[in-house]
Design a protein around this motif. Structure first.
Motif, short mmCIF file in Angstrom:
data_model
loop_
_atom_site.label_atom_id
_atom_site.label_comp_id
_atom_site.label_asym_id
_atom_site.label_seq_id
_atom_site.Cartn_x
_atom_site.Cartn_y
_atom_site.Cartn_z
N ASP A 100 -7.22 4.37 3.34
CA ASP A 100 -7.96 3.53 4.28
C ASP A 100 -7.18 2.27 4.58
O ASP A 100 -7.05 1.85 5.74
CB ASP A 100 -9.33 3.13 3.69
CG ASP A 100 -10.29 4.30 3.55
OD1 ASP A 100 -9.99 5.38 4.08
OD2 ASP A 100 -11.34 4.11 2.91
N CYS A 101 -6.64 1.65 3.52
CA CYS A 101 -5.86 0.41 3.70
C CYS A 101 -4.63 0.64 4.55
O CYS A 101 -4.27 -0.22 5.37
CB CYS A 101 -5.46 -0.15 2.34
SG CYS A 101 -6.78 -1.00 1.48
N ARG A 102 -3.97 1.77 4.35
CA ARG A 102 -2.78 2.06 5.15
C ARG A 102 -3.15 2.17 6.63
O ARG A 102 -2.46 1.61 7.49
CB ARG A 102 -2.11 3.35 4.68
CG ARG A 102 -0.90 3.73 5.51
CD ARG A 102 -0.08 4.82 4.85
NE ARG A 102 -0.85 6.03 4.61
CZ ARG A 102 -0.40 7.08 3.91
NH1 ARG A 102 0.80 7.03 3.37
NH2 ARG A 102 -1.15 8.14 3.74
N ASN B 116 -10.62 -5.57 9.50
CA ASN B 116 -9.80 -4.52 8.90
C ASN B 116 -9.37 -4.89 7.48
O ASN B 116 -9.43 -4.07 6.56
CB ASN B 116 -8.57 -4.25 9.75
CG ASN B 116 -8.88 -3.44 10.99
OD1 ASN B 116 -9.96 -2.87 11.13
ND2 ASN B 116 -7.93 -3.38 11.91
N LEU C 230 -5.76 0.86 8.18
CA LEU C 230 -6.20 -0.44 8.68
C LEU C 230 -5.05 -1.44 8.79
O LEU C 230 -4.97 -2.21 9.75
CB LEU C 230 -7.31 -0.99 7.78
CG LEU C 230 -8.61 -0.18 7.77
CD1 LEU C 230 -9.46 -0.54 6.56
CD2 LEU C 230 -9.38 -0.40 9.06
N SER C 231 -4.15 -1.42 7.80
CA SER C 231 -3.01 -2.34 7.82
C SER C 231 -2.05 -2.00 8.94
O SER C 231 -1.49 -2.89 9.59
CB SER C 231 -2.29 -2.31 6.47
OG SER C 231 -3.14 -2.72 5.43
N CYS D 123 -10.45 -3.04 3.92
CA CYS D 123 -9.45 -2.57 2.95
C CYS D 123 -9.77 -3.09 1.56
O CYS D 123 -9.84 -2.32 0.59
CB CYS D 123 -8.06 -3.04 3.40
SG CYS D 123 -6.77 -2.95 2.14
N VAL E 142 0.84 -1.21 0.00
CA VAL E 142 0.00 0.00 0.00
C VAL E 142 0.87 1.25 0.00
O VAL E 142 0.61 2.21 -0.75
CB VAL E 142 -0.95 -0.02 1.22
CG1 VAL E 142 -1.62 1.33 1.40
CG2 VAL E 142 -2.01 -1.11 1.05
#
Length: 539
Positions: free
Chosen positions: A88-90, A125, A92-93, A129, A69
């Motif tokens: 968002d992915c960053r 999470n 959540l990750s 993502c 990401v």
């Protein structure tokens, strides 16, 4: 009010767990082939060894996904919509790396309930993502790179392992604690109880230094600081975000709180409480007086995750006497008022106002008490283990469409997630009640394959459709779990409810009690210190 404490066992994981074969474990996960791929075929010393392997894979995949990401976000050609989904992915990750590192570092001494909560949240999470990315016009090569980590599969395997881990007394150790067990409980000795009062004079005196905050301690729970937000300039801060920024990052004392008193006013600002701001309490002057409002929606090109007026990820967050609002309106689609992914979080005497997707109970254990929730479509949704107790649920007017109260998103049969609605009141809001013609309202629909929602001891007015529940565009009728228990009112009859295999009407008290505060979110262990009242069980 008082309570009688009694001995209560919590489950601790240890290395003396029984032996299991990888085959018996893998049969309990939706990803048996992947499970057999990552777990060794020879029988290991104990299931603890399988746990170590599965968590190692999950953590490795979480780090890999985060790195991918970050790489894609650095590319100058990435479109704005994709950037938003990747951001968002960053978020959540990064949270998952933290969650899974906690599990990996303390695996042999983890409380089983806490471990299941973290793994369930981590899976939610990753799913969030991927859902955001799937809606974006990404090149297939980019999607392949992101999905290659099999992040959902590895966490699913970990959940399956730990389902075996605490199956029966012989696979765990147990430690007895003296904690309250049931009934109406309010921790009188909690110094936070004073701050929960509807009379704000005391908290104003703490915030202005007229009262010494050292009195807000009982030897276990303490308050580090009380600050005030006032647009008039008579507090330490004029904005809520500035007050949040002043709170300590990752406080070392897990039982010390930072309190922000927000005086009456309308605060037009989107707010995020990040995961490093733990033990934070936000107290307003009351519903309709302290109002946090915004108007983001998916019609603006945002992901649902990013439309939230107020979002919180910091563990042990508490909100009291505040209205949270999204004013995007009924025509702009998904528009979240509050997104909550904070472990052991509480909202008490708060109001949530929106239309579609008002309250996003995203992940981690949550409790809502004496709150008002307004909306139209899927307006209580997400994949957290959450209990709503003594709340008012108000479907609103949505011209030419029907209302749906819940959309629960459980994706794995081993996730300990779901929506429990206990002793609440479901009635039409003013605009819906005064409108001409019948407006259909359903109790919920299955957002994901293992969707789980129960209504217990709640009043249902005549607006509820006799069938009760409505399908999504996929057939999840045999894998979902929906149930009703001892509800009352003109809309509570189960005579004409859906006949799906996964729907259960008139369940037993023992079955219903699985979704109580004590059993479903383990509230007896952590709610007493908050000073918020709760009822522990249904029996």
């Amino acid at each position: 009010m008082y309570f009688c404490a009694e001995s209560f066992s919590i489950v601790l994981l240890n290395q003396s767990a029984l032996n299991h074969s990888e085959d018996s474990i893998c049969k309990t996960t939706p990803h048996a082939d992947y499970c057999n791929y990552i777990l060794p075929s020879n029988k290991l010393h104990s299931i603890f060894d399988y746990g170590n392997i599965s968590i190692h894979h999950s953590l490795s995949n979480a780090r890999s996904l985060l790195a991918s990401v970050e790489h894609l976000l650095a590319l100058p050609s990435t479109s704005l919509g994709t950037v938003r989904a990747l951001e968002d992915c960053r978020f959540l990750s990064d949270q998952n790396v933290d969650y899974l590192s906690q599990v990996s570092d303390g695996l042999n001494s983890f409380v089983a309930d806490d471990l299941h909560a973290l793994l369930s949240a981590a899976l939610a999470n990753v799913e969030t993502c991927f859902q955001g990315l799937e809606s974006m016009p990404l090149a297939s090569s980019i999607k392949d790179r992101l999905f290659r980590s099999n992040g959902t599969k590895s966490i699913s395997v970990s959940l399956a392992v730990f389902r075996h881990w605490d199956d029966g007394d012989s696979t765990v150790t147990r430690r007895n604690l003296m904690v309250p067990k049931s009934g109406s409980i309010h921790e009188r000795n909690s110094p936070l109880s004073l701050l929960m009062s509807t009379d704000k004079q005391a908290i104003h005196e703490f915030a202005t230094g007229k009262k010494d905050i050292k009195t807000l301690t009982n030897g276990k729970i303490s308050v580090a600081q009380v600050v005030m937000v006032s647009p008039r300039g008579d507090g330490q801060f004029t904005t809520i975000n500035d007050a949040i920024a002043s709170a300590p990052n990752n406080p070392s004392d897990n039982n010390q709180y930072f309190v922000i008193y927000v005086v009456s006013g309308i605060y037009e600002k989107n707010i995020l409480i990040p995961s490093n701001k733990k033990n934070l309490i936000l107290i307003g002057d009351g519903i309709g007086r302290t109002i946090i409002t915004g108007s983001r929606s998916t019609a603006d090109g945002l992901t649902t995750f990013n439309t939230a007026t107020f979002a919180v990820a910091g563990k042990k967050f508490i909100a009291v006497d505040i209205t949270f609002r999204n004013t995007a309106g009924p025509s702009k689609g998904q528009a979240v008022a509050v997104r909550n992914g904070a472990e052991k979080s509480v909202f008490y005497r708060c109001s949530f106002e929106g239309y579609q997707d008002t309250l996003y109970a995203h992940s981690a254990r949550q409790f809502y008490r004496e709150c008002d929730i307004y909306g139209t479509v899927d307006f209580i949704f997400g994949n957290a283990p959450v209990v709503f107790q003594k709340c008012n649920i108000y479907p609103r007017l949505l011209p030419n469409k029907h209302n749906i109260i819940t959309a629960q998103g459980r994706t794995d049969p081993n996730q300990r997630t779901g929506i429990s609605i206990d002793n609440c009141i479901i009635k039409a809001s003013g605009d819906l009640a005064s409108s001409s013609g019948a407006k259909k309202t359903y109790l919920g629909r299955p957002w994901r394959q293992y969707s789980r929602t129960v209504y217990v001891r709640s009043f249902m007015d005549s607006l509820i459709e006799p069938s009760g529940w409505i399908e999504w565009n996929r057939d999840y009728g045999s894998t979902l779990y929906y149930a009703e228990y001892r509800n009352y009112g003109p809309g509570s009859s189960t005579d004409y409810r859906v006949n799906w295999p996964g729907y259960h009407k008139d369940i037993s008290s023992t079955e219903a009690d699985k979704f109580s505060v004590s059993n479903f979110i383990n509230g007896d262990k952590w709610l007493p210190e908050t000073g918020v009242p709760f009822n522990g069980d249904f029996l």
